[in-house]
Design an enzyme around this catalytic site. Structure first.
Site, PDB file in Angstrom:
ATOM      1  N   LYS A   1      -5.677  26.740  79.398  1.00 31.74           N
ATOM      2  CA  LYS A   1      -6.884  27.167  79.071  1.00 31.74           C
ATOM      3  C   LYS A   1      -8.064  26.340  78.692  1.00 31.74           C
ATOM      4  CE  LYS A   1      -5.378  29.295  75.509  1.00 31.74           C
ATOM      5  NZ  LYS A   1      -4.032  29.204  75.410  1.00 31.74           N
TER       6      LYS A   1
ATOM      7  N   ARG B   1      -6.551  35.664  69.276  1.00 35.22           N
ATOM      8  CA  ARG B   1      -5.225  35.546  69.413  1.00 35.22           C
ATOM      9  C   ARG B   1      -4.428  36.599  68.436  1.00 35.22           C
ATOM     10  NH1 ARG B   1      -5.582  29.342  70.137  1.00 35.22           N
ATOM     11  NH2 ARG B   1      -3.355  28.912  70.558  1.00 35.22           N
TER      12      ARG B   1
ATOM     13  N   ARG C   1       2.727  16.826  77.425  1.00 40.17           N
ATOM     14  CA  ARG C   1       1.395  16.721  77.273  1.00 40.17           C
ATOM     15  C   ARG C   1       1.021  15.510  76.491  1.00 40.17           C
ATOM     16  NH1 ARG C   1      -2.411  21.665  75.632  1.00 40.17           N
ATOM     17  NH2 ARG C   1      -1.335  21.527  73.763  1.00 40.17           N
TER      18      ARG C   1
ATOM     19  N   ARG D   1      -0.019  15.557  70.678  1.00 39.72           N
ATOM     20  CA  ARG D   1      -0.397  16.452  69.664  1.00 39.72           C
ATOM     21  C   ARG D   1       0.901  16.825  68.827  1.00 39.72           C
ATOM     22  NH1 ARG D   1      -3.917  21.393  71.872  1.00 39.72           N
ATOM     23  NH2 ARG D   1      -2.810  22.609  70.487  1.00 39.72           N
TER      24      ARG D   1
ATOM     25  N   ARG E   1       5.258  28.020  68.327  1.00 41.85           N
ATOM     26  CA  ARG E   1       4.033  28.356  68.916  1.00 41.85           C
ATOM     27  C   ARG E   1       4.242  29.776  69.962  1.00 41.85           C
ATOM     28  NH1 ARG E   1       1.564  23.236  70.773  1.00 41.85           N
ATOM     29  NH2 ARG E   1      -0.070  24.626  71.689  1.00 41.85           N
TER      30      ARG E   1
END
Ligand code: AMP
Length: 216
Positions: A13, A87, A126, A155, A166
């Site tokens: 996104k 969300r 990532r 992160r 998550r």
């Protein structure tokens, strides 16, 4: 044009909303970025939400709603793309009410479809440039050699335990939002697997079609 990008964590996104910013001049409103900024600046909101974010859970609805509404108002209710909001179904209902009161309804919610396998690979590999926020993948899109490697970080919520949490949160709380928007006739689905460029092309194609429908 008023859009929302929807999808699981790691769907792309953030990357794709930047592309829509460059192509169509849409301002990106990322609740994740606003929340990370509040945490790093140690604001009172930042202190309230930090533990939720690091545990891979969601920030309480009313706090995110206030952040999002403020950012939408700053954009004068137009020319924006929401990244990571809403969300929960509650957030979605609030958003529809907020925009409809301003006579500025959403034009579409674009859902990026990605399998769990791809999500886990993307999130665990990532890396982020802590200065620019640019996002990389260790194998498929490594940071260029000229970037100081000390700036490249993972992160906290991309750690394996957080990623699991998550994904579970996504399935329980966020996935039902897709049905909400499908029933509202706003959902556009896009294949979110493949190269960043290929996904970008189908996304741009969809937004072009939406623009054409608007002009008719
Ligand atoms: P993101 O960068 O979009 O993956 O967001 C990072 C984290 O910020 C999420 O895992 C949540 O903890 C929090 N967050 C971002 N957007 C929302 C939202 N709309 N509702 C609740 N929490 C959110």
């Amino acid at each position: 044009m008023r859009l929302a990008l929807f999808g699981p964590p790691g769907a792309g996104k953030g990357t794709q909303s930047l592309l829509l910013n460059q192509r169509f001049g849409l301002n990106v409103i990322s609740t994740g970025n606003l929340i990370r900024k509040a945490i790093s600046e140690e604001t009172s909101l930042g202190r309230k939400v930090e533990s939720h974010v690091h545990a891979g859970g969601l920030v309480p609805d009313d706090l995110v709603r206030d952040l999002a509404n403020e950012a939408i108002t700053e954009q004068q209710f137009d020319c924006f793309i929401l990244d990571g909001y809403p969300r929960t179904t509650r957030q979605a209902v609030w958003l529809m009410e907020f925009l409809s009161a301003a006579k500025s309804p959403l034009d579409a919610v674009i859902s990026l479809k990605v399998s769990d396998e791809v999500i886990i690979d993307r999130l665990s590999n990532r890396r982020i440039n802590s200065e620019t926020g640019e996002s990389y993948h260790v194998t498929y899109h490594p940071p260029p050699p000229e970037v100081d490697s000390r700036l490249i970080v993972q992160r906290k919520d991309d750690a394996p335990e957080s990623v699991k949490a998550r994904l579970a949160t996504y399935r329980c709380e966020t996935q039902p939002v897709e049905m909400f928007f499908r029933q509202a006739g706003l959902l556009v689905e896009i294949d979110g697997e493949g190269s960043v460029q290929d996904i970008g092309r189908s996304l741009i194609g969809s937004v072009d079609r939406l623009n054409t429908m608007h002009m008719l």
